[in-house]
Design a protein around this motif. Structure first.
Motif, short mmCIF file in Angstrom:
data_model
loop_
_atom_site.label_atom_id
_atom_site.label_comp_id
_atom_site.label_asym_id
_atom_site.label_seq_id
_atom_site.Cartn_x
_atom_site.Cartn_y
_atom_site.Cartn_z
N THR A 95 -19.22 9.87 -10.72
CA THR A 95 -18.18 10.79 -9.83
C THR A 95 -17.81 11.63 -10.07
OG1 THR A 95 -15.96 9.89 -11.07
CG2 THR A 95 -16.91 8.36 -9.09
N GLU A 96 -17.51 12.55 -10.40
CA GLU A 96 -17.26 14.24 -10.13
C GLU A 96 -18.98 15.01 -10.65
OE1 GLU A 96 -14.70 14.61 -13.41
OE2 GLU A 96 -13.20 12.57 -13.00
N GLU A 97 -19.57 14.47 -11.50
CA GLU A 97 -20.73 15.31 -11.47
C GLU A 97 -21.87 14.77 -10.42
OE1 GLU A 97 -20.55 18.36 -12.86
OE2 GLU A 97 -19.03 17.65 -13.69
N ASN A 98 -21.75 13.68 -10.26
CA ASN A 98 -22.88 12.92 -9.17
C ASN A 98 -23.56 13.21 -9.37
OD1 ASN A 98 -24.37 12.05 -6.75
ND2 ASN A 98 -23.64 14.03 -5.66
N LEU A 99 -23.94 12.27 -10.82
CA LEU A 99 -24.57 12.47 -12.00
C LEU A 99 -25.96 11.34 -11.00
CD1 LEU A 99 -26.20 13.36 -14.52
CD2 LEU A 99 -24.73 10.81 -15.68
N MET A 100 -25.90 10.28 -10.84
CA MET A 100 -27.12 9.25 -10.10
C MET A 100 -28.07 10.04 -9.75
SD MET A 100 -25.49 6.03 -9.29
CE MET A 100 -27.01 6.04 -8.26
N SER A 101 -27.55 10.66 -8.12
CA SER A 101 -27.90 11.74 -7.54
C SER A 101 -28.76 12.75 -8.56
CB SER A 101 -27.72 12.09 -6.59
OG SER A 101 -26.47 11.85 -6.16
N ILE A 102 -28.42 13.31 -9.03
CA ILE A 102 -29.17 14.72 -9.99
C ILE A 102 -29.60 14.18 -10.57
CG2 ILE A 102 -28.33 16.14 -12.31
CD1 ILE A 102 -26.19 16.54 -10.91
N ILE A 103 -29.82 12.92 -11.20
CA ILE A 103 -30.99 13.24 -12.16
C ILE A 103 -32.01 11.98 -11.06
CG2 ILE A 103 -31.81 11.05 -13.74
CD1 ILE A 103 -28.88 10.69 -15.28
N ILE A 104 -31.82 10.93 -9.83
CA ILE A 104 -33.24 11.22 -9.40
C ILE A 104 -33.82 11.75 -8.53
CG2 ILE A 104 -33.43 9.39 -7.49
CD1 ILE A 104 -30.86 7.29 -8.34
N LYS A 105 -32.86 12.84 -8.18
CA LYS A 105 -32.83 14.40 -7.18
C LYS A 105 -33.94 14.94 -8.68
CE LYS A 105 -30.41 14.57 -3.66
NZ LYS A 105 -29.18 14.33 -3.29
N THR A 106 -33.79 15.34 -9.19
CA THR A 106 -34.51 15.94 -10.75
C THR A 106 -35.94 14.63 -11.17
OG1 THR A 106 -32.13 15.93 -12.45
CG2 THR A 106 -34.09 17.37 -12.58
N PHE A 107 -35.88 14.07 -10.71
CA PHE A 107 -37.18 12.95 -10.41
C PHE A 107 -37.80 13.77 -10.06
CE2 PHE A 107 -39.11 9.08 -10.79
CZ PHE A 107 -40.33 9.45 -12.30
N MET A 108 -37.89 13.57 -8.99
CA MET A 108 -37.69 13.16 -7.52
C MET A 108 -39.14 15.07 -8.22
SD MET A 108 -37.83 10.65 -5.34
CE MET A 108 -37.58 11.41 -4.14
N ASP A 109 -37.77 15.76 -8.17
CA ASP A 109 -38.66 17.11 -7.92
C ASP A 109 -40.03 17.81 -9.13
OD1 ASP A 109 -36.74 18.12 -6.08
OD2 ASP A 109 -35.89 19.31 -7.59
N HIS A 110 -40.18 16.80 -9.86
CA HIS A 110 -40.96 16.94 -10.95
C HIS A 110 -42.25 16.48 -10.96
CE1 HIS A 110 -39.15 19.49 -13.93
NE2 HIS A 110 -37.98 18.43 -13.78
N LEU A 111 -42.19 15.40 -9.74
CA LEU A 111 -43.09 14.54 -9.13
C LEU A 111 -43.92 15.15 -7.67
CD1 LEU A 111 -43.01 11.16 -10.00
CD2 LEU A 111 -44.51 12.55 -11.00
N GLU B 58 -13.84 6.61 -4.52
CA GLU B 58 -15.03 7.99 -5.02
C GLU B 58 -16.50 6.84 -5.78
OE1 GLU B 58 -12.24 8.26 -5.84
OE2 GLU B 58 -11.66 9.42 -6.88
N LEU B 59 -16.08 6.23 -7.12
CA LEU B 59 -17.28 5.67 -7.54
C LEU B 59 -18.23 4.76 -6.31
CD1 LEU B 59 -19.05 4.87 -10.21
CD2 LEU B 59 -17.87 2.68 -10.36
N ARG B 60 -17.74 4.12 -5.00
CA ARG B 60 -18.40 3.15 -4.19
C ARG B 60 -19.60 4.70 -3.49
NH1 ARG B 60 -14.39 0.16 -2.74
NH2 ARG B 60 -14.54 -1.90 -3.82
N GLN B 61 -18.55 5.53 -3.37
CA GLN B 61 -19.14 6.88 -2.50
C GLN B 61 -20.23 7.61 -2.92
OE1 GLN B 61 -16.50 9.55 -1.62
NE2 GLN B 61 -18.50 10.96 -1.06
N LYS B 62 -20.11 7.82 -4.44
CA LYS B 62 -21.31 8.78 -5.24
C LYS B 62 -22.50 7.75 -6.00
CE LYS B 62 -19.14 11.94 -5.82
NZ LYS B 62 -19.66 14.07 -4.52
N PHE B 63 -21.86 6.10 -5.71
CA PHE B 63 -22.94 5.33 -6.31
C PHE B 63 -24.33 4.98 -5.27
CE2 PHE B 63 -24.75 0.77 -5.63
CZ PHE B 63 -24.94 1.04 -6.91
N LEU B 64 -23.58 5.08 -3.57
CA LEU B 64 -24.23 5.04 -2.87
C LEU B 64 -25.10 6.24 -2.38
CD1 LEU B 64 -22.03 2.66 -0.45
CD2 LEU B 64 -23.87 1.81 -0.91
#
Ligand SMILES: [Zn+2]
Ligand SMILES: [Zn+2]
Ligand SMILES: [Zn+2]
Ligand SMILES: [Zn+2]
Ligand SMILES: [Zn+2]
Ligand SMILES: [Zn+2]
Ligand SMILES: [Zn+2]
Length: 1754
Positions: free
Chosen positions: A433-449, A495-501
């Motif tokens: 919720t606070e650092e938007n971690l899910m998106s960060i991880i996935i985006k970092t992953f995409m950046d490397h591919l 917030e969790l809903r929003q960040k999860f989505l």
């Protein structure tokens, strides 16, 4: 250079020792600028302490650092002597309730499968044993190092978060108390000062990048000019490359280079040269030059020594901080504050940030030190753990980028810490919720591919090695994503809903890049040139599988999220395929009056992809919706109207058609990569999110559209539309098109399509599709696996999909569907399907592979036959669909379906032609069966107001419409029932007709049903056939019964042999040896049998005929005939050893004449008992040798046997052998033909022999001094009175044939060569000794085995043992005939002198140091050499008897001298008997002779008891020995098991039952002998307690005691560190099961040189512990290792089993393991029987890969 520096290294600067910590601390307390003061101190002293030479001196450095540097800091911190200060702090501390123990490599960790929130939650052994989880289902693994114990973390455990130890503390703990309140203001302030300065110093110096310049504030006044050439490790270069390069570059020995390489590998860097700049630079350039050829060069830096010094101290400082904060949670909190405080440079400037961000630049050692510090500080403080987690998340992208550039493993990267935050549920949710971690991880992953194709999809096709390497590293990001998702939220905030989505959006973006990736086109014409890359895409899919499942789980837990996610997913799918009709022409299909529009698309002609993650995710979400029922409550919330069923099914359908076409052989030219992809698509690892979801998507589609339309589209995609839409196509097809391949292809496609329809209707076991729960689903999987065959637990687990917690859910249901069968001594425990579950078997279960399907079919039919049932395998009754899918069943009664069924049945009726197949028909029958079952259920569950719309029975009863007038399906079935070519399917058709009638009846009785019209005909037909069928049926039953009985019988037999392998083998052997037993059977059974002496029972000579296994010729064993030999294996042995530290030091000088009673090194002989002609064997052996030489020249292949060492495999049984024993008749009979009446008694005999010996010795002396004056010589001869009848010049004639003599020499030499490990030399005087020794040792070892197993001495011995002992004894007795008479006489004299002293032998062992049985064998077997020259009339038998009595008496004295009779035993029960008073008298005599040094006189009862017990093994061995020597049958009493048989043995051996009588009868001579024995100084020393002696009876050696629970072994091994590399953990700790030593195996560090070769610790150990043979347990692998010599070895199954009766070699499954005593006994038996080498030989013959392993390096 090095030598000049030595003195400098040695001397310790005096000024250092004179430092006073207290004074320095005092100075600091006064200081105004503490930082400057401290830095100056460090600048001055650190270079004086650290790095003063080429090699580190860690102990000295640590000592000085503590004294000069750390001591003052501790004083400063405490404000007093830290020896008092720290304990005070510790006392005031309220310790944390977290365990936090950091795991060592190899340490056991435990996870509770019932209570752990996720599998990363683990406990240390101590906490585990004190927790409730030890009684739960747990899993044990060994740690790879790093990570810590989660005991006390309430978030990690659903239940029982605390162990007993850590629970105590929790009761006192208040909520979130600030630990600083326990510290005084002063301490806080001082701690803060010192921590802040020193932590900063450490970070600064460790991240310092200049090589020759220090930071300004640390610069030295006097700067020395020494440098280090520092070598860093990388993951590119191998050990060997580094070692080789170093030898070249710095001119060191290989040993030193290995040392350097080991340290570099462990610590990440090591200085390899010390000196001036030039000198170091030179080494650097050589290293760089040598390693830059193929890859990037090794990293080398030339660093100024003072920088290295400060860095070393920096590391020391970090460890110091880690230990200081252990005293108090308050100190820990201060350190956390210091670490996370933002520095002057703002964002990312805290010390923690700085360390993290330079992680990839640091060397391994530095990283692990600061990671450890983080773990013991930041991660142990819950408040700061959160703050640290935020810092980690903020730096996430950068850290991952660094990790990508770095080449170290993830375990040593700071990114590996993610598991510590991400798996903690509250932290993970906060970060989302606070650092938007899910998106960060996935985006970092995409950046490397970044590599994409034109449509933006991932493209792995042309990956370079570097990209591939990065792809591997980037996968760890998926792991992070998994951690974040691992615990599902119980409550959703907005917030969790929003960040999860938001994260879900990112995830969809990722899947979108995968949708349709790696598309393929069918190759026609020529085969593809290069297999396309496919693995990367599947790796990605596999890694994502759990993530997708978890995403779905998250969605399922909140309706709002689910609906939103569904919408998003649908939108993305539309983006991917919205324009799926683009450019493709629409066409219209029509069958049976239905028509539908679709596109023209052929899988076989256009691009198709197997990767459809977006479609599949949508399928998953759809099922969730169906389960949640939100669709019915609030349909307006759903975008169902936007769904276009044809669009949804299009791509999954293409994928399934692709599979069908591949199966039909249409894609052969596309190579193996496609086959592999199809394989994984269905495989248990992927299917859950691939194949299964495609089926669901089709089910979704069918349930939403007209089934007729669906079927037509399906026919079109399968490219079968033409066939079914054209009337009579089938007929035309078969007559017009003659191309067999195409017919075959189409048949397969039709079969596949029918199979797919069966799946669509039948697969309703996923919750949401059908009305079932998860348990039903797993139950069904298990039932179908076990329908194939009974399976072991692990096999079953492997065939079931695991969830992210590595659980299959199997345990909860297995009991309901299967019986467990326990394992025997070998094999595994098995689960067998319960018979009542067989009815749930579905032949077309969708997870069966083709092979599994046919195996299951066969097994189930067989079962039915055995139960005398018909063999039909009808479809099982299915659970109802969920409402959302309910309309799916209509596909069965749709017109197009009926048309397809009818067409195929029609083909079958007109069965001529190719255009149909039995499997096709079988599937149609199955579908009809399903439809009937469905209708039956509908009727059963019908309620008043509902009309059953499922009217399959009616539809199939109707004949075709007017134009075609085809018969009804029912009618066709009836026709087929009698078709002779469909015998196999008869039962099924009969079942269908029966069910049809039943359904019909139900319908009639149900009010809503119309009446059927065809019943009459059916009944009629059935009755007409009835008689015929009945007759046939009876005949069939009779046939089946016969078959069954036969099968049962052979099964039982096979089973019996399997189960009782050993027993069976024994009986075989017994059968074979019955002839031998008959030979032995007493002539008169009531006669007392005597094995030796003048009263020896005379056995009529038996003729023995044997057959050569090589030429099959039979021959009699005779003295003068050609030799017959037994294949034999001679080995050194320590199995009986009582002293493993003793081994032969110098074999050339070793004198084996007297065996020490510790039996420390014996020679064992064994044989497989197979007989050959000596010359046949010789020819065979020569050919083996020649073949081996040729083979070795061609390709250097190893074999399981070493030809150069004379080894070969028995030509019959392939048993490892290294020599042969000749087969002989009892040799004594040849020399003992005369019978003498008047024989001397023992006293007289000893005198005579002594005289003879004296004469011989005199003559011997004469010979050796030939240059004496002749006069004197003759004078002496006169002086010598030759005893009467003694003719020392007589040489007996050797009675044996040349060939036998040759074999006597051959075996003698082999025994000598192997036993002493020397070069063969048949002339060596020790040859006969070794032969006697091997005979004695082998008898002793067999006696031990029989006693240990409580088997009778002369019970049914396996014939190979019997043959071996007989031949060995007779050989040893005959060997003297090929040795020099005088040599043997010499041995006899010396042996004799050990009991009857004479002047010329003085340095003989005392009687305590002689093994009496070896002595007996030696004396008896050497005696003929003396006796043959004696013509005075004393018989050989007399001599044997006297020798035996004499040795027996000596043994009794031995026993009495060493007996430790503990009076605390049982009290005597009987009144004193004769034996007791006799032994008491003897003991008194002894007491007297030993000058009363013997212990106080115990009771006669105890003495007699210990004599009896002590002498039993000797008596048994002697009985065996004389039995085989003289061929006297054994008394029947000793052939059966029972109590000791003492009296029987005495009788057989010509001994009085009261053994002490021997002394009384011969008291005259015995008293003087006993006196001489007791006078020996060694005996005195023993009695005075100055030395030890062996006591009798000797206990049998056993393998060490193993713990019941395997984890305690792991724990023991994890505490074991390599003895050679200073406290380092051993990588392959290995336990010697013989002596219990732990060894550091398979590692460079512990290699030693053995006979000129480097060998590993295990091989080296076998040479001292087991004379070359070793039995080990590789603790990390849970594997038994057998080693023999340097080249032989094999792995053996360990004696530890899990609860399912399986071993876990490699510890992969982690089930708790417990000791299986029976299996351990089996290993011990192999050892006792000396069969380890043989076992290795068999293993290597069976598995050639074992031969290639470098066993010597283990
Ligand atoms: Zn713990
Ligand atoms: Zn604990
Ligand atoms: Zn538990
Ligand atoms: Zn032969
Ligand atoms: Zn054999
Ligand atoms: Zn050992
Ligand atoms: Zn080692």
């Amino acid at each position: 250079m090095a030598s000049e520096l030595e003195p400098e290294v040695q001397a310790i600067d005096r000024s250092l020792l004179e430092c006073s910590a207290e004074e320095i601390a005092g100075k600091w307390l006064q200081a105004t600028d503490l930082t400057r003061e401290l830095y100056q101190h460090l600048a001055h002293y650190v270079p004086k302490i650290y790095c003063r030479g080429p090699n580190p001196f860690p102990q000295k450095e640590d000592m000085l650092a503590q004294h000069v540097l750390l001591g003052p800091m501790e004083w400063y911190l405490c404000g007093e002597d830290p020896a008092f200060g720290f304990p005070k702090l510790e006392q005031a501390n309220k310790p944390s309730h977290l365990c936090g123990r950091v795991f060592k490599v190899g340490e056991p960790t435990y996870s509770c499968r019932d209570c752990a929130v996720d599998p990363t939650c683990v406990l240390c052994m101590e906490c585990f044993l004190g927790s409730i989880h030890r009684d739960h289902r747990y899993r044990m693994t060994t740690s790879g190092g790093g990570g810590f114990c989660d005991c006390g973390d309430t978030e990690a455990w659903k239940e029982g978060p605390y162990c007993q130890k850590h629970e105590l503390n929790t009761s006192e703990i208040e909520e979130e108390e600030d630990p600083l309140v326990h510290l005084s203001e002063d301490v806080i302030a001082r701690t803060y000062n010192i921590f802040a300065i020193m932590f900063r110093y450490a970070v600064e110096i460790l991240t310092w990048e200049k090589e020759s310049e220090l930071p300004e504030d640390l610069a030295m006044v006097e700067k020395s000019d020494t440098y280090y050439c520092m070598l860093f490790n990388d993951e590119v270069h191998t050990y060997e490359q580094v070692i080789y390069t170093l030898q070249k570059a710095v001119n060191c020995t290989q040993k030193e280079a290995i040392g350097f390489a080991t340290t570099v590998d462990r610590d990440g860097r090591r200085s390899v040269r010390y000196g001036d700049f030039q000198y170091c630079e030179q080494a650097k350039s050589v290293i760089v030059r040598n390693t830059s050829r193929q890859t990037k060069p090794l990293k080398v830096q030339v660093m100024h020594s003072s920088i290295v010094a400060h860095q070393n101290f920096g590391l020391k400082l970090l460890s110091w901080l880690g230990s200081i904060i252990g005293y108090s949670d308050g100190l820990r909190r201060i350190l956390c504050q210091v670490g996370l405080q933002e520095g002057p440079d703002g964002e990312n400037s805290s010390l923690v940030d700085r360390l993290m961000l330079s992680d990839s630049k640091l060397w391994k050692g530095a990283r692990s030190v600061y990671h450890q510090l983080f773990m013991s500080s930041l991660l142990m403080d819950l408040k700061y753990k959160k703050l640290f987690a935020v810092r980690f998340a903020k730096n996430y992208q950068q850290l991952q980028r660094d990790f990508m550039e770095d080449d170290h493993e993830r375990a040593v990267s700071v990114t590996a810490l993610s598991v510590q935050f991400f798996t903690a549920p509250t932290l993970a949710r906060m970060l989302i919720t606070e650092e938007n971690l899910m998106s960060i991880i996935i985006k970092t992953f995409m950046d490397h591919l970044r590599h994409r194709d034109a449509q933006g999809r991932f493209q792995f096709e042309r990956y370079t090695a570097l990209q591939a390497f990065k792809f591997r590293r980037v996968q760890s990001l998926i792991l992070d994503l998994k951690y974040v998702l691992i615990s599902k939220p119980t409550e959703w905030s907005e917030e969790l809903r929003q960040k999860f989505l938001e994260g879900f959006d990112a995830f969809l973006e990722l899947l979108k890049c995968m949708q349709g990736m790696d598309p393929i086109t069918r190759q026609v014409g020529q085969h593809i040139e290069m297999e396309p890359e496919w693995e990367a895409a599947f790796t990605l899919q596999m890694k994502l599988t759990h993530v997708i499942s978890m995403m779905l789980d998250w969605c399922a837990s909140d309706e709002k999220v689910l609906i939103e996610a569904y919408k998003k997913c649908l939108a993305v799918l539309m983006q991917c395929h919205g324009g799926y009709t683009d450019g493709e022409q629409p066409i219209t299909l029509s069958i049976c009056g239905h028509s539908v529009e679709t596109i023209r698309y052929c899988v076989s002609q256009e691009k198709v992809s197997i990767h459809l993650p977006v479609s599949r995710l949508l399928a998953g979400l759809h099922v969730l919706l169906s389960k949640s029922e939100v669709a019915y409550k609030f349909p307006e919330l759903l975008p169902l109207s936007e769904l276009s069923p044809p669009m949804l099914i299009e791509h999954p359908l293409r994928c399934l058609v692709l599979c069908a076409q591949v199966h039909a052989g249409m894609w052969r030219r596309n190579g193996f990569s496609l086959v592999n992809q199809i394989y994984y698509y269905h495989n248990v690892k992927c299917r859950r999110e691939m194949f299964d979801k495609d089926v669901v998507m089709l089910q979704t589609g069918v349930s939403m559209m007209d089934p007729n339309h669906f079927l037509m589209i399906m026919l079109s995609r399968f490219e079968l539309y033409q066939i079914f839409s054209t009337p009579d196509y089938g007929k035309r097809f078969s007559s017009e098109i003659t191309h067999k391949d195409v017919v075959q292809q189409n048949n397969t496609l039709i079969e596949e399509m029918l199979y797919l329809i069966i799946m669509l209707v039948g697969e309703r076991f996923s919750p949401g599709v059908g009305q079932v729960n998860a348990t039903d689903e797993i139950k069904r999987e298990i039932i179908h696996q076990l329908s194939i065959k009974p399976m072991a637990h692990s096999e079953l687990v492997k065939s079931l999909p695991e969830d992210e917690n590595k659980e299959t859910g199997m345990e909860s249901v297995i009991e309901a569907v299967a019986h467990f069968k326990k394992p025997g001594l070998t094999g595994r425990g098995m689960y067998e399907l319960k018979p009542e579950c067989a009815k749930e078997f579905n032949l077309y279960f969708y997870h069966f592979s083709r092979a599994e399907q046919s195996k299951a079919e066969e097994a189930q039919r067989k079962l039915k036959r055995q139960n005398r049932e018909d063999t039909a395998l009808p479809p099982p009754v299915l659970p109802p669909f969920c409402p959302l899918f309910a309309s799916l069943v209509n596909i069965l009664q749709s017109d197009v379906m009926l048309c397809i069924m009818g067409t195929i049945l029609q083909w079958a009726v007109e069965h001529n032609g190719y255009a149909w197949s039995e499997s096709m028909l079988q599937r149609v029958l199955h579908l009809i069966g399903m439809a009937l079952q469905e209708e039956k259920q509908h009727l059963e569950n019908v309620t008043e107001e509902h009309v059953v719309t499922f009217t399959f029975t009616q539809k199939i009863s109707k004949p075709g419409e007017a134009p075609k007038n085809s018969p009804s399906i029912l009618a066709m079935l009836e026709t087929l029932q009698n078709a002779p070519y469909l015998e196999v399917h008869k039962d099924m058709i009969r079942w269908i007709l029966k069910t049809f009638n039943a359904v019909k009846k139900m319908r009639e009785s149900s009010p809503t049903s119309p009446v059927a019209e065809t019943e009459g005909t059916i009944m009629e037909e059935t009755s007409r056939d009835k008689d015929k069928a009945e007759r046939k049926r009876k005949a069939e039953i009779a046939r089946l019964r016969r078959e069954k009985i036969m099968a049962q019988m052979s099964e039982m037999q096979r089973h019996f042999i399997d189960e009782n392998k050993e027993l069976f083998q024994q009986t075989l052997e017994l059968d074979a040896s019955t002839s031998a037993v008959l030979d032995n059977s007493p002539v008169a059974s009531d006669m007392t049998l005597t094995a030796l002496g003048p009263a020896q029972t005379q056995v009529p000579e038996q003729r023995q005929f044997v057959t050569c296994i090589l030429c099959q010729e039979e021959q009699e064993v005779k003295v003068e005939s050609r030799a017959m030999v037994l294949a034999a294996f001679v080995q050194r042995s320590t199995v009986l050893s009582k002293n493993r530290s003793k081994f032969i030091q110098d074999p050339e000088k070793y004198d084996p004449l007297f065996m020490h009673p510790d039996l420390s090194c014996g020679t064992h002989t064994s044989s497989c008992g197979h007989i050959m002609h000596a010359h046949c064997w010789q020819r065979y052996f020569d050919s083996v040798q020649a073949k081996e030489q040729r083979r070795q020249q061609r390709l250097r292949l190893h074999t399981s046997y070493d030809v150069e060492n004379g080894e070969f495999l028995c030509p019959l049984c392939e048993c490892l052998s290294n020599t042969v024993i000749p087969l002989l008749l009892p040799p004594r009979n040849i020399f003992n033909k005369l019978n003498f009446s008047d024989q001397p008694n023992l006293t007289q005999w000893i005198r005579t022999i002594s005289q003879q010996i004296k004469a011989l010795q005199f003559l011997r002396k004469e010979e050796s001094t030939p240059n004496n004056a002749s006069t004197k010589n003759s004078e002496n001869v006169d002086e010598l009175q030759l005893p009467e009848g003694f003719r020392p010049d007589f040489r007996p004639k050797n009675p044996y044939s040349e060939s036998i003599k040759e074999m006597l020499t051959t075996f003698g030499t082999a025994t000598y060569k192997v036993g002493l490990k020397v070069h063969p030399n048949e002339e060596d005087p020790r040859v006969p000794i070794m032969c006697w020794g091997s005979c004695a040792y082998t008898i002793q070892s067999i006696e031990r085995i029989l006693s240990d197993e409580d088997k009778p001495l002369f019970g049914p011995l396996p014939c190979r043992l019997d043959d071996c002992l007989r031949s060995l004894t007779r050989f040893a007795a005959a060997h003297w005939t090929v040795a020099s008479v005088s040599v043997v006489q010499g041995h006899f004299c010396k042996l004799f002198a050990s009991l009857v002293p004479n002047d010329s032998h003085e340095e003989l062992p005392c009687i305590l140091d002689i093994d009496m049985f070896h002595l007996l064998v030696g004396l008896v077997l050497a005696f003929p050499a003396l006796q043959c020259q004696d013509f005075s009339g004393i018989s050989l038998g007399t001599g044997d008897l006297h020798i035996f009595h004499l040795v027996t008496m000596a043994h009794i004295i031995q026993i009495l001298l060493t007996s430790c009779t503990e009076e605390n035993g049982m009290d005597q029960e009987n009144p004193t008997c004769e034996e007791e008073s006799a032994v008491l008298a003897l003991y008194k005599t002894l007491h007297q002779y030993t000058g009363s040094a013997l212990k106080e006189i115990p009771s006669g009862w105890h003495l007699w008891r210990s004599v009896r017990a002590g002498i039993m093994p000797f008596l048994k061995c002697s009985a065996l020995f004389f039995h085989y020597l003289n061929g006297v049958p054994s008394p029947p009493d000793i052939q059966v098991p029972g109590t000791s048989h003492f009296e029987h043995l005495c009788n057989y051996l010509s001994l009085p039952n009261n053994l002490i009588c021997l002394f009384q009868e011969n008291s005259e001579i015995m008293n003087s002998l006993i006196e001489s024995w007791c006078r020996n100084s060694e005996v005195k020393r023993y009695l005075e307690g100055e030395r030890d002696a062996i006591r009798y009876p000797r206990e049998s050696n056993k393998l060490i005691n193993l713990p019941e629970d395997y984890s305690s072994l792991i724990n023991q091994a994890s505490n074991f560190s390599c003895p050679k590399s200073g406290g380092d953990k051993s990588r392959a700790p290995t336990l010697c099961l013989v002596c219990g030593s732990l060894l550091c195996s398979q590692s460079y560090c512990c290699q030693t040189e053995l006979e000129g070769e480097d060998v590993g610790a295990c091989t080296a150990h076998t040479y001292s512990c087991g004379s070359g043979v070793g039995i080990f347990l590789r603790v990390r692998e849970c594997q038994v290792l057998f080693l023999a010599g340097k080249t032989k070895g094999c792995f053996y199954s360990p004696p530890y089993l899990d609860d399912y009766g399986e071993t876990d070699q490699g510890l992969r499954r982690g089930n708790p393991l417990h000791l299986c005593k029976e299996r351990f006994k089996k290993i011990q038996k192999l050892w006792h029987q000396h069969s380890v080498t043989e076992e290795i030989g068999h293993a290597q013959e069976a598995n050639q890969t074992l031969v290639g392993i470098d066993w010597q390096h283990l």
